[in-house]
Design a protein around this motif. Sequence first.
Motif, PDB file in Angstrom:
ATOM      1  N   LEU A  69      35.521   5.159  22.000  1.00  0.00           N
ATOM      2  CA  LEU A  69      36.524   5.261  23.061  1.00  0.00           C
ATOM      3  C   LEU A  69      37.097   6.676  23.113  1.00  0.00           C
ATOM      4  O   LEU A  69      37.309   7.240  24.197  1.00  0.00           O
ATOM      5  CB  LEU A  69      37.649   4.245  22.831  1.00  0.00           C
ATOM      6  CG  LEU A  69      38.795   4.288  23.845  1.00  0.00           C
ATOM      7  CD1 LEU A  69      38.316   3.908  25.242  1.00  0.00           C
ATOM      8  CD2 LEU A  69      39.940   3.376  23.401  1.00  0.00           C
ATOM      9  N   VAL A 114      41.073   6.202  28.685  1.00  0.00           N
ATOM     10  CA  VAL A 114      40.040   7.023  29.305  1.00  0.00           C
ATOM     11  C   VAL A 114      40.581   7.756  30.528  1.00  0.00           C
ATOM     12  O   VAL A 114      40.209   8.900  30.795  1.00  0.00           O
ATOM     13  CB  VAL A 114      38.821   6.159  29.681  1.00  0.00           C
ATOM     14  CG1 VAL A 114      37.707   7.024  30.277  1.00  0.00           C
ATOM     15  CG2 VAL A 114      38.299   5.403  28.467  1.00  0.00           C
ATOM     16  N   ALA A 116      34.661   8.757  24.838  1.00  0.00           N
ATOM     17  CA  ALA A 116      34.744   8.505  26.287  1.00  0.00           C
ATOM     18  C   ALA A 116      35.948   9.211  26.884  1.00  0.00           C
ATOM     19  O   ALA A 116      35.868   9.780  27.984  1.00  0.00           O
ATOM     20  CB  ALA A 116      34.826   7.004  26.549  1.00  0.00           C
ATOM     21  N   GLU A 139      34.542   4.027  34.160  1.00  0.00           N
ATOM     22  CA  GLU A 139      33.278   3.329  33.956  1.00  0.00           C
ATOM     23  C   GLU A 139      32.185   4.299  33.513  1.00  0.00           C
ATOM     24  O   GLU A 139      31.432   4.022  32.565  1.00  0.00           O
ATOM     25  CB  GLU A 139      32.853   2.616  35.234  1.00  0.00           C
ATOM     26  CG  GLU A 139      31.541   1.854  35.074  1.00  0.00           C
ATOM     27  CD  GLU A 139      31.173   1.012  36.283  1.00  0.00           C
ATOM     28  OE1 GLU A 139      30.009   0.563  36.350  1.00  0.00           O
ATOM     29  OE2 GLU A 139      32.041   0.806  37.153  1.00  0.00           O
ATOM     30  N   GLN A 152      34.284   1.203  17.634  1.00  0.00           N
ATOM     31  CA  GLN A 152      34.564   1.167  19.068  1.00  0.00           C
ATOM     32  C   GLN A 152      35.675   2.151  19.425  1.00  0.00           C
ATOM     33  O   GLN A 152      35.608   2.816  20.466  1.00  0.00           O
ATOM     34  CB  GLN A 152      34.950  -0.249  19.492  1.00  0.00           C
ATOM     35  CG  GLN A 152      33.802  -1.237  19.485  1.00  0.00           C
ATOM     36  CD  GLN A 152      34.259  -2.651  19.767  1.00  0.00           C
ATOM     37  OE1 GLN A 152      35.355  -3.053  19.378  1.00  0.00           O
ATOM     38  NE2 GLN A 152      33.422  -3.413  20.445  1.00  0.00           N
ATOM     39  N   VAL A 202      42.550   0.149  27.075  1.00  0.00           N
ATOM     40  CA  VAL A 202      41.276   0.864  27.065  1.00  0.00           C
ATOM     41  C   VAL A 202      41.175   1.737  28.316  1.00  0.00           C
ATOM     42  O   VAL A 202      40.836   2.927  28.242  1.00  0.00           O
ATOM     43  CB  VAL A 202      40.105  -0.141  27.000  1.00  0.00           C
ATOM     44  CG1 VAL A 202      38.774   0.568  27.218  1.00  0.00           C
ATOM     45  CG2 VAL A 202      40.105  -0.884  25.670  1.00  0.00           C
ATOM     46  N   LEU A 223      29.777   2.264  25.406  1.00  0.00           N
ATOM     47  CA  LEU A 223      30.832   1.305  25.095  1.00  0.00           C
ATOM     48  C   LEU A 223      31.107   0.335  26.250  1.00  0.00           C
ATOM     49  O   LEU A 223      31.740  -0.696  26.051  1.00  0.00           O
ATOM     50  CB  LEU A 223      32.118   2.071  24.729  1.00  0.00           C
ATOM     51  CG  LEU A 223      33.285   1.284  24.152  1.00  0.00           C
ATOM     52  CD1 LEU A 223      32.888   0.531  22.879  1.00  0.00           C
ATOM     53  CD2 LEU A 223      34.468   2.213  23.871  1.00  0.00           C
ATOM     54  N   TRP A 224      30.632   0.657  27.435  1.00  0.00           N
ATOM     55  CA  TRP A 224      30.977  -0.119  28.625  1.00  0.00           C
ATOM     56  C   TRP A 224      30.677  -1.611  28.475  1.00  0.00           C
ATOM     57  O   TRP A 224      31.528  -2.456  28.758  1.00  0.00           O
ATOM     58  CB  TRP A 224      30.254   0.450  29.842  1.00  0.00           C
ATOM     59  CG  TRP A 224      30.425  -0.375  31.089  1.00  0.00           C
ATOM     60  CD1 TRP A 224      29.487  -1.176  31.678  1.00  0.00           C
ATOM     61  CD2 TRP A 224      31.602  -0.479  31.904  1.00  0.00           C
ATOM     62  NE1 TRP A 224      29.998  -1.768  32.812  1.00  0.00           N
ATOM     63  CE2 TRP A 224      31.298  -1.363  32.968  1.00  0.00           C
ATOM     64  CE3 TRP A 224      32.873   0.092  31.830  1.00  0.00           C
ATOM     65  CZ2 TRP A 224      32.226  -1.684  33.953  1.00  0.00           C
ATOM     66  CZ3 TRP A 224      33.807  -0.231  32.811  1.00  0.00           C
ATOM     67  CH2 TRP A 224      33.479  -1.111  33.859  1.00  0.00           C
ATOM     68  N   LEU A 236      32.789   5.460  29.820  1.00  0.00           N
ATOM     69  CA  LEU A 236      32.524   4.390  28.857  1.00  0.00           C
ATOM     70  C   LEU A 236      31.025   4.123  28.744  1.00  0.00           C
ATOM     71  O   LEU A 236      30.514   3.830  27.656  1.00  0.00           O
ATOM     72  CB  LEU A 236      33.275   3.121  29.252  1.00  0.00           C
ATOM     73  CG  LEU A 236      34.790   3.167  29.052  1.00  0.00           C
ATOM     74  CD1 LEU A 236      35.451   1.964  29.706  1.00  0.00           C
ATOM     75  CD2 LEU A 236      35.150   3.219  27.554  1.00  0.00           C
ATOM     76  N   LYS A 276      33.930  -3.926  29.048  1.00  0.00           N
ATOM     77  CA  LYS A 276      34.135  -4.028  30.499  1.00  0.00           C
ATOM     78  C   LYS A 276      35.030  -5.197  30.890  1.00  0.00           C
ATOM     79  O   LYS A 276      35.667  -5.166  31.948  1.00  0.00           O
ATOM     80  CB  LYS A 276      32.796  -4.110  31.227  1.00  0.00           C
ATOM     81  CG  LYS A 276      31.946  -5.319  30.879  1.00  0.00           C
ATOM     82  CD  LYS A 276      30.604  -5.237  31.579  1.00  0.00           C
ATOM     83  CE  LYS A 276      29.709  -6.409  31.198  1.00  0.00           C
ATOM     84  NZ  LYS A 276      28.379  -6.296  31.844  1.00  0.00           N
TER      85      LYS A 276
END
Length: 280
Positions: A185, A134, A188, A154, A181, A130, A162-163, A157, A167
């Motif tokens: 992503l 990003v 993001a 961070e 999701q 993940v 989605l954070w 996301l 996380k």
Amino acid sequence: MSRMFSDIISSRIKTGPASGGLSKPDLAIQRTKIAVRSVNFWYGPKQALFDINLTMPERSVVAFIGPSGCGKSTLLRLINRMNDLVDGARLTGEITLDDKNIRDGNVNTVDLRQRVGMVFQKSNPFPKTVYENVAFGPRVAGGANSSRLDYLVERSLKQAALWDEVKDRLHSSALSLSGGQQQRLCIARALATDPEVLLMDEPASALDPKSTSKIEDLIFELKTQYTIVIVTHNMQQAARVSDTTAFFFEGKLIESGTTEQMFTKPVQKQTEDYITGRFG
């Protein structure tokens, strides 16, 4: 015009798609972010777009609607020059971003695609973690140290809502995420390069209703910072999330205007027939 669309428009203006609570922007005072002027486009000998003229306001959502094969995705991909990669592609006219022709010789396509991000119909996370998905864009651009990458991952996301869900899974495979999701992503990942424009090609067409609602809420929130252009076949979705709507048919722009006007009082009968499902 269908009462259903009138109800959707009225509800969205007051509250946002589901829970955003944002008011409708005044498009009359927003400056133009993207302008399409007299654009014709060919794939080899086949002409796909015919004399398209359209302006897209800054920090708003513009929806392209129309039946399959009408030129919506073609125009979307012209905005960040993705069709440059197609053999035999040819364009006349101009597309400007902040009043500058994106096809000028001194425009770097890599820089352009950082300013104009793209989210595709099918989520396409890289077979990486993940975090690395990003961080990919900022790494390629260079100049981001580890603390800067941590911040961008961070922030992006969180922007993609989605954070909280990932996380504790940042170093797990992105392919282990659900379909909804994965699509967030990908959003993001596009946001991590600090774009000004976000292009979305049917971003929710493969998702379940719950995930679709999350994407729509996200679009409504993101427009406070970005100009968003979305291709959709879902008329209710266009009515819920967009400020401006453009209707295409057989490569031609039939009509464009505020979403409220397009869905309640369209000028062209062809537009009304498509929106109400009489053809298309």
